[in-house]
Design a protein around this motif. Structure first.
Motif, PDB file in Angstrom:
ATOM      1  N   SER A 275      33.945  28.570  44.232  1.00  0.00           N
ATOM      2  CA  SER A 275      34.019  27.230  44.790  1.00  0.00           C
ATOM      3  C   SER A 275      35.104  27.157  45.856  1.00  0.00           C
ATOM      4  CB  SER A 275      34.319  26.205  43.684  1.00  0.00           C
ATOM      5  OG  SER A 275      34.612  24.937  44.246  1.00  0.00           O
ATOM      6  N   SER A 276      34.765  26.599  47.024  1.00  0.00           N
ATOM      7  CA  SER A 276      35.752  26.443  48.093  1.00  0.00           C
ATOM      8  C   SER A 276      36.706  25.295  47.801  1.00  0.00           C
ATOM      9  CB  SER A 276      35.040  26.194  49.426  1.00  0.00           C
ATOM     10  OG  SER A 276      34.225  25.029  49.339  1.00  0.00           O
ATOM     11  N   GLU A 277      36.356  24.438  46.832  1.00  0.00           N
ATOM     12  CA  GLU A 277      37.187  23.280  46.518  1.00  0.00           C
ATOM     13  C   GLU A 277      38.257  23.595  45.486  1.00  0.00           C
ATOM     14  OE1 GLU A 277      34.657  20.105  45.354  1.00  0.00           O
ATOM     15  OE2 GLU A 277      33.664  19.932  47.310  1.00  0.00           O
ATOM     16  N   ASN A 278      37.876  24.283  44.406  1.00  0.00           N
ATOM     17  CA  ASN A 278      38.846  24.516  43.338  1.00  0.00           C
ATOM     18  C   ASN A 278      38.978  25.987  42.938  1.00  0.00           C
ATOM     19  OD1 ASN A 278      36.497  25.020  41.886  1.00  0.00           O
ATOM     20  ND2 ASN A 278      36.491  23.026  40.863  1.00  0.00           N
ATOM     21  N   GLY A 279      38.281  26.882  43.638  1.00  0.00           N
ATOM     22  CA  GLY A 279      38.377  28.301  43.341  1.00  0.00           C
ATOM     23  C   GLY A 279      37.671  28.719  42.067  1.00  0.00           C
ATOM     24  N   LYS A 280      36.888  27.827  41.461  1.00  0.00           N
ATOM     25  CA  LYS A 280      36.191  28.164  40.229  1.00  0.00           C
ATOM     26  C   LYS A 280      35.124  29.223  40.489  1.00  0.00           C
ATOM     27  CE  LYS A 280      33.504  26.185  36.425  1.00  0.00           C
ATOM     28  NZ  LYS A 280      32.872  24.963  35.864  1.00  0.00           N
ATOM     29  N   ILE A 281      35.087  30.226  39.617  1.00  0.00           N
ATOM     30  CA  ILE A 281      34.124  31.322  39.741  1.00  0.00           C
ATOM     31  C   ILE A 281      32.965  31.071  38.774  1.00  0.00           C
ATOM     32  CG2 ILE A 281      33.792  33.806  39.468  1.00  0.00           C
ATOM     33  CD1 ILE A 281      36.843  34.054  40.008  1.00  0.00           C
ATOM     34  N   GLU A 282      31.757  31.113  39.293  1.00  0.00           N
ATOM     35  CA  GLU A 282      30.581  30.866  38.465  1.00  0.00           C
ATOM     36  C   GLU A 282      29.637  32.061  38.537  1.00  0.00           C
ATOM     37  OE1 GLU A 282      26.843  27.730  37.955  1.00  0.00           O
ATOM     38  OE2 GLU A 282      28.499  27.263  39.306  1.00  0.00           O
TER      39      GLU A 282
ATOM     40  N   ALA B 143      31.598  33.437  56.033  1.00  0.00           N
ATOM     41  CA  ALA B 143      32.086  32.237  56.695  1.00  0.00           C
ATOM     42  C   ALA B 143      32.893  31.415  55.700  1.00  0.00           C
ATOM     43  CB  ALA B 143      30.932  31.409  57.239  1.00  0.00           C
ATOM     44  N   ALA B 144      33.928  30.718  56.210  1.00  0.00           N
ATOM     45  CA  ALA B 144      34.786  29.913  55.339  1.00  0.00           C
ATOM     46  C   ALA B 144      34.585  28.423  55.577  1.00  0.00           C
ATOM     47  CB  ALA B 144      36.249  30.273  55.562  1.00  0.00           C
ATOM     48  N   SER B 145      33.713  28.055  56.510  1.00  0.00           N
ATOM     49  CA  SER B 145      33.485  26.634  56.798  1.00  0.00           C
ATOM     50  C   SER B 145      32.037  26.416  57.199  1.00  0.00           C
ATOM     51  CB  SER B 145      34.423  26.164  57.916  1.00  0.00           C
ATOM     52  OG  SER B 145      34.193  26.881  59.108  1.00  0.00           O
ATOM     53  N   GLU B 146      31.563  25.189  57.010  1.00  0.00           N
ATOM     54  CA  GLU B 146      30.182  24.852  57.329  1.00  0.00           C
ATOM     55  C   GLU B 146      29.877  25.041  58.801  1.00  0.00           C
ATOM     56  OE1 GLU B 146      27.590  23.826  55.487  1.00  0.00           O
ATOM     57  OE2 GLU B 146      28.654  24.024  53.574  1.00  0.00           O
ATOM     58  N   ASP B 147      30.859  24.756  59.667  1.00  0.00           N
ATOM     59  CA  ASP B 147      30.622  24.868  61.106  1.00  0.00           C
ATOM     60  C   ASP B 147      30.811  26.278  61.642  1.00  0.00           C
ATOM     61  OD1 ASP B 147      33.352  25.179  61.016  1.00  0.00           O
ATOM     62  OD2 ASP B 147      33.825  23.276  61.992  1.00  0.00           O
ATOM     63  N   GLY B 148      31.166  27.223  60.763  1.00  0.00           N
ATOM     64  CA  GLY B 148      31.306  28.601  61.182  1.00  0.00           C
ATOM     65  C   GLY B 148      32.548  28.896  61.989  1.00  0.00           C
TER      66      GLY B 148
ATOM     67  N   GLU C 290      40.595  47.288  41.731  1.00  0.00           N
ATOM     68  CA  GLU C 290      40.517  47.506  40.288  1.00  0.00           C
ATOM     69  C   GLU C 290      41.804  47.002  39.619  1.00  0.00           C
ATOM     70  OE1 GLU C 290      39.489  51.463  39.184  1.00  0.00           O
ATOM     71  OE2 GLU C 290      37.744  51.536  40.477  1.00  0.00           O
ATOM     72  N   PRO C 291      41.699  46.485  38.388  1.00  0.00           N
ATOM     73  CA  PRO C 291      40.440  46.356  37.642  1.00  0.00           C
ATOM     74  C   PRO C 291      39.594  45.145  38.036  1.00  0.00           C
ATOM     75  CG  PRO C 291      42.287  45.712  36.264  1.00  0.00           C
ATOM     76  CD  PRO C 291      42.890  46.224  37.530  1.00  0.00           C
ATOM     77  N   THR C 292      40.213  43.959  38.342  1.00  0.00           N
ATOM     78  CA  THR C 292      39.406  42.774  38.661  1.00  0.00           C
ATOM     79  C   THR C 292      40.075  41.898  39.725  1.00  0.00           C
ATOM     80  OG1 THR C 292      40.433  41.487  36.869  1.00  0.00           O
ATOM     81  CG2 THR C 292      38.400  42.690  36.339  1.00  0.00           C
ATOM     82  N   GLU C 293      40.902  42.471  40.568  1.00  0.00           N
ATOM     83  CA  GLU C 293      41.718  41.702  41.515  1.00  0.00           C
ATOM     84  C   GLU C 293      40.899  41.298  42.746  1.00  0.00           C
ATOM     85  OE1 GLU C 293      46.184  42.247  43.451  1.00  0.00           O
ATOM     86  OE2 GLU C 293      45.000  44.015  42.936  1.00  0.00           O
ATOM     87  N   LEU C 294      41.134  40.070  43.250  1.00  0.00           N
ATOM     88  CA  LEU C 294      40.493  39.619  44.491  1.00  0.00           C
ATOM     89  C   LEU C 294      41.485  38.829  45.324  1.00  0.00           C
ATOM     90  CD1 LEU C 294      37.852  39.490  46.168  1.00  0.00           C
ATOM     91  CD2 LEU C 294      37.449  37.245  45.122  1.00  0.00           C
ATOM     92  N   LEU C 295      41.642  39.225  46.595  1.00  0.00           N
ATOM     93  CA  LEU C 295      42.473  38.515  47.559  1.00  0.00           C
ATOM     94  C   LEU C 295      41.552  37.869  48.586  1.00  0.00           C
ATOM     95  CD1 LEU C 295      44.583  40.360  46.212  1.00  0.00           C
ATOM     96  CD2 LEU C 295      45.580  40.741  48.465  1.00  0.00           C
ATOM     97  N   ILE C 296      41.823  36.590  48.921  1.00  0.00           N
ATOM     98  CA  ILE C 296      41.009  35.868  49.895  1.00  0.00           C
ATOM     99  C   ILE C 296      41.891  35.481  51.079  1.00  0.00           C
ATOM    100  CG2 ILE C 296      39.551  33.852  50.306  1.00  0.00           C
ATOM    101  CD1 ILE C 296      38.905  33.804  47.331  1.00  0.00           C
ATOM    102  N   PHE C 297      41.528  35.945  52.278  1.00  0.00           N
ATOM    103  CA  PHE C 297      42.230  35.628  53.509  1.00  0.00           C
ATOM    104  C   PHE C 297      41.321  34.755  54.376  1.00  0.00           C
ATOM    105  CE2 PHE C 297      43.533  39.738  51.948  1.00  0.00           C
ATOM    106  CZ  PHE C 297      44.892  39.833  52.180  1.00  0.00           C
ATOM    107  N   GLU C 298      41.920  33.919  55.217  1.00  0.00           N
ATOM    108  CA  GLU C 298      41.125  33.098  56.135  1.00  0.00           C
ATOM    109  C   GLU C 298      41.720  33.136  57.530  1.00  0.00           C
ATOM    110  OE1 GLU C 298      40.468  29.128  54.772  1.00  0.00           O
ATOM    111  OE2 GLU C 298      39.242  29.749  53.061  1.00  0.00           O
ATOM    112  N   ALA C 299      40.841  32.986  58.538  1.00  0.00           N
ATOM    113  CA  ALA C 299      41.289  32.962  59.930  1.00  0.00           C
ATOM    114  C   ALA C 299      40.325  32.124  60.757  1.00  0.00           C
ATOM    115  CB  ALA C 299      41.365  34.380  60.492  1.00  0.00           C
ATOM    116  N   ASP C 300      40.822  31.591  61.852  1.00  0.00           N
ATOM    117  CA  ASP C 300      39.971  30.891  62.805  1.00  0.00           C
ATOM    118  C   ASP C 300      39.194  31.910  63.627  1.00  0.00           C
ATOM    119  OD1 ASP C 300      40.835  28.348  62.057  1.00  0.00           O
ATOM    120  OD2 ASP C 300      42.533  28.418  63.441  1.00  0.00           O
TER     121      ASP C 300
END
Length: 616
Positions: free
Chosen positions: A114-121, A302-307, A317-327
């Motif tokens: 989720s882009s709003e709360n980071g919840k993983i589904e 993409a990180a936004s609706e408008d692209g 490993e084992p389950t790490e995820l880093l999220i970066f964003e840029a214009d």
């Protein structure tokens, strides 16, 4: 089904191969129009003669210069649904869902964040056991009514498979082999890793090591092709231990570029592949990748609706995820990363000396005199101003101007420096560095280190819980969780005030001092303290560069005697350590039956192969 993005000429060739030129001219014209005009933001996929056009809404069509992603992720999380052995990541063409591999369990997963709360589904899970022996890389090819189609690599033997992950998960019902195995065969656990689909070009695959290499596969449905080795990346480009490769979102990048994730060094390298005979580095990015245990997966979406924003996802490993964003329209230049964002700091400088006089200190090391509060208390001006090592330590103990934590001694000149805290530790051939007291190395399970805290002014830190109100306070467990999830930096240490319910998180602990209100905790012990009876420390490895080591058993590569493999069991590995007076730890790989004997275990890090044991 095959996903492609191409020029008009390429589109005609593809239609000829698929027999589509036999279609009525009006329909053929519509198909060609779809692929060659303003609809270049769409994908054409073939499935049994049926053409499916999928909108490219939300696809990260352009990856800006890597410097635009900054030096820290916007979010750091654990993808627990993968369970362990997170080995690769792919995005769909829409960018709406992600697919990940667990190579240990031979499983694939579909999920959303989720882009709003980071919840993983979690959406679905597939069992790859009967399809791929060692799944390491995944690249998106397309979608049809049955499910999503991917290229998935098998590390040993090094092949690429086309696999249909049918909607809803379960057992795989459709797959085929796309390539022959490479010749000569890859060594055990050093074969194919990641794979990227570059539409209009083909598949690009990375081999982990010996040699670390970039391969090309001219993929064609129903035809088993032979991979073509493009470049030995270790010898030619200086990047080794390759773990993954991707293009942009949905693997629909500019055809001239791919992004390679490596572990030696830990970084992302942007490659120009426009000339397959002359692959070149465009730029590189390290930053927060340096702090990952074992980087294994990379994807762009993409990180936004408008692209206008693009997201870079890096898994480990084992389950790490880093999220970066840029214009997307960031105005920084290519190849403009600097400092630690360009390359990782020296490991020895990062770890720092933690050896007392009884342990022999850290030879050829000294704190930076300009950066550290220090004083030279013994000099070689005359015998009266010189001192012995024990006198140097005593001067540190009794120093009145500041509380001395570290001292450096020159045996030849009998000179001594004392330091309040050790900042900018560097190589210094004449000196040996000693700490008065070892830094905290106690986890929450071990009770931490009471009445201790890292120096806030010297350490990169943040106060994440305060006593301003009940809403800003936190429990000890919540303090630890904030350290785990801290996005601005990789948190290694945290300090908690039980009375005020306040919490500090630290990237590294510099200038550890007495602090009556706080207890200090490390996320992971710097050095394994468990012997064989306690199960040792799984998925850990002492640094081979920072410690004296001996490879005494080799279950595969014949590196010990040069003629044949020399495997040994865990019990045999332990016995070899017991018989060696210099051995403090041993490392055993249960799969390959490799064994290392270690004199010390500094710079301990993640390994998916070894378990470390303290030798008692």
């Amino acid at each position: 089904m095959m996903m492609m993005m191409m020029s008009p000429a390429s589109a005609v060739k593809m239609m000829m191969a698929a027999g589509l030129l036999a279609l009525p001219r009006l329909l053929l014209g519509l198909l060609l129009l779809i692929t060659t005009t303003t609809m270049m933001t769409a994908f054409m996929m073939l499935d049994g003669g049926q053409v499916v056009v999928v909108s490219a809404h939300q696809i990260a069509r352009k990856v800006p210069p890597l410097a635009c992603f900054g030096d820290a992720p916007v979010a750091r999380m654990q993808i627990d649904l993968v369970r362990s052995d997170f080995s690769s990541l792919a995005a769909t063409s829409s960018g709406s869902t992600l697919f990940a591999l667990n190579n240990g369990e031979k499983a694939a997963f579909q999920f959303t964040i989720s882009s709003e709360n980071g919840k993983i589904e979690k959406i679905a899970e597939w069992n790859l056991t009967n399809i791929v022996a060692d799944p390491e890389g995944i690249a998106y090819l397309g979608v049809n009514k049955a499910g999503h189609e991917f290229a998935i690599t098998d590390e040993n033997p090094s092949k690429v498979h086309m696999v249909m992950l049918q909607h809803g998960g379960g057992e795989i019902t459709s797959s085929s082999v796309m390539t022959t195995a490479i010749d000569p065969p890859a060594m055990a656990n050093l074969g194919f890793e990641g794979v990227a689909n570059v539409p209009g070009e083909g598949l690009f695959v990375v081999q982990e090591q010996k040699p670390a290499a970039l391969w090309f596969v001219a993929a064609s449905r129903g035809v088993v092709t032979t991979p073509q080795k493009l470049v030995d990346t270790a010898n030619t480009l200086g990047i080794d231990a390759l773990s993954d490769i991707t293009a942009a979102g949905g693997d629909a990048a500019e055809p001239a570029e791919v992004f390679v994730l490596s572990k030696a060094p830990k970084q992302i390298t942007r490659l120009d592949i426009s000339d397959r005979n002359n692959v070149k580095i465009i730029e590189q990015y390290a930053g927060a990748i340096c702090g990952m245990k074992q980087p294994e997966a990379i994807a762009f979406t993409a990180a936004s609706e408008d692209g206008k924003k693009v997201r870079m996802l890096v898994g480990g490993e084992p389950t790490e995820l880093l999220i970066f964003e840029a214009d997307v329209d960031c105005d920084k230049k290519l190849n403009s990363t600097e400092g630690a964002v360009f390359s990782c700091p020296d490991l020895a400088a990062t770890v720092g000396c933690d050896m007392t006089i009884e342990e022999g200190g850290c030879p050829q090391r000294r704190c930076d005199k300009a950066l550290s509060n220090s004083e030279k208390v013994c000099t070689d001006d005359s015998p009266d101003t010189q001192c012995s090592l024990e006198e140097c330590k005593q001067k540190c103990t009794n120093h009145a101007a500041f509380k001395c934590s570290t001292y450096a001694y020159d045996e030849a000149e009998k000179e001594c420096y004392v330091f309040e805290s050790c900042v900018g530790e560097t190589d210094e051939p004449d000196y040996t560095l000693y700490v008065m007291r070892k830094g905290c190395d106690m986890t929450i399970e071990e009770g931490g280190c009471p009445q201790r805290r890292c120096d806030k002014a010297l350490s990169n830190s943040e106060k994440v819980c305060t006593d301003d109100s009940p809403d800003t306070q936190c429990s000890l467990e919540e303090c630890k969780q904030k350290c785990t999830n801290h996005a601005a930096f990789k948190c290694s240490t945290y300090a908690y005030d039980e009375a005020e319910k306040e919490c500090y998180v630290f990237e590294s602990c510099v200038g550890e001092t007495d602090e009556p209100d706080y207890t200090l905790y490390v996320m992971t012990n710097r050095e394994c303290k468990k012997d064989m009876s306690e199960g040792g420390c799984p998925q850990r490895m002492c640094s081979l560069e920072m410690n004296d080591s001996k490879l005494v058993c080799d279950g595969d590569a014949a590196r010990v005697n040069g003629d044949a493999a020399t495997p040994c069991t865990l019990d045999e590995c332990k016995q070899k350590c017991d018989n060696d007076k210099t051995c403090t730890h041993f490392m055993h790989d249960a799969d390959d039956n490799d064994c290392y004997l270690m004199s010390g275990c500094k710079g301990e890090g993640f390994s998916d192969d070894f378990t470390v044991y303290q030798c008692m």
